[in-house]
Design a protein around this motif. Structure first.
Motif, PDB file in Angstrom:
ATOM      1  N   SER A   1      25.169  36.547  31.196  1.00  0.00           N
ATOM      2  CA  SER A   1      26.419  35.953  31.696  1.00  0.00           C
ATOM      3  C   SER A   1      27.036  35.010  30.660  1.00  0.00           C
ATOM      4  O   SER A   1      28.195  34.634  30.781  1.00  0.00           O
ATOM      5  CB  SER A   1      26.172  35.190  32.999  1.00  0.00           C
TER       6      SER A   1
ATOM      7  N   PRO B   1      34.962  30.961  38.396  1.00  0.00           N
ATOM      8  CA  PRO B   1      34.921  32.072  37.438  1.00  0.00           C
ATOM      9  C   PRO B   1      36.316  32.382  36.905  1.00  0.00           C
ATOM     10  O   PRO B   1      37.302  32.287  37.634  1.00  0.00           O
ATOM     11  CB  PRO B   1      34.378  33.246  38.255  1.00  0.00           C
TER      12      PRO B   1
ATOM     13  N   GLN C   1      28.048  27.433  37.403  1.00  0.00           N
ATOM     14  CA  GLN C   1      28.488  28.311  38.497  1.00  0.00           C
ATOM     15  C   GLN C   1      28.968  27.493  39.688  1.00  0.00           C
ATOM     16  O   GLN C   1      29.849  27.921  40.423  1.00  0.00           O
ATOM     17  CB  GLN C   1      27.343  29.224  38.939  1.00  0.00           C
TER      18      GLN C   1
ATOM     19  N   GLN D   1      30.151  30.398  30.167  1.00  0.00           N
ATOM     20  CA  GLN D   1      30.068  31.241  31.355  1.00  0.00           C
ATOM     21  C   GLN D   1      31.429  31.072  32.033  1.00  0.00           C
ATOM     22  O   GLN D   1      32.365  31.778  31.700  1.00  0.00           O
ATOM     23  CB  GLN D   1      28.916  30.809  32.251  1.00  0.00           C
ATOM     24  N   ASN D   2      31.567  30.110  32.921  1.00  0.00           N
ATOM     25  CA  ASN D   2      32.884  29.764  33.474  1.00  0.00           C
ATOM     26  C   ASN D   2      33.528  28.663  32.631  1.00  0.00           C
ATOM     27  O   ASN D   2      34.731  28.495  32.634  1.00  0.00           O
ATOM     28  CB  ASN D   2      32.758  29.320  34.925  1.00  0.00           C
TER      29      ASN D   2
END
Length: 133
Positions: A39, A131, A126, A53-54
């Motif tokens: 990820s 996202p 997360q 990631q995000n």
């Protein structure tokens, strides 16, 4: 793990051509630990390896790339202040948000210490960042 940069070839080439042999060994070991975390997307930012990631999750910053650590290679957590660190392993260095671990040789890298922090950092990312679409 995905890999990209705004100017992929140039940024990566500059990164690897700027570090010492010892730093390269440490960076290589750290990248091996990161490999299963698909990820995470690797990008060059501030002339070093960042993993997104995000948002920004962590980075690898060798001392040869200024303004980095005075020596060794830092594995930093962008939201380190939120990580579970009961044994106070993470270095704070008068910083409020980014905490890290500095490695001076490839033998210093202990994945049994690093992986729980990494997993915690990914979970936090997360939780607090939406996202990207």
């Amino acid at each position: 793990m995905k890999s990209s940069t705004s100017n992929p070839k140039n940024g990566i080439e500059v990164f690897y051509s700027s570090i010492t042999k010892t730093e390269l060994e440490i960076v290589t070991k750290l990248k091996e630990i990161l490999k299963p975390y698909t990820s995470l997307e690797e990008k060059i930012s501030y002339s070093v390896l960042y993993y997104f990631q995000n948002s920004r999750v962590c980075f690898i910053w060798p001392a040869s790339i200024k303004p980095g650590p005075k020596s060794g290679v830092q594995f930093g957590f962008c939201n380190g202040y939120l990580l579970n660190d009961p044994k106070q392993i993470l270095e704070r260095e008068n910083r409020k948000q980014v905490y890290c671990i500095t490695y001076h040789s490839v033998d210093d890298v202990n994945e049994f210490i690093l992986i729980p922090f990494l997993q915690n950092a990914i979970e936090i990312d997360q939780t607090i960042y939406k996202p990207k679409k």
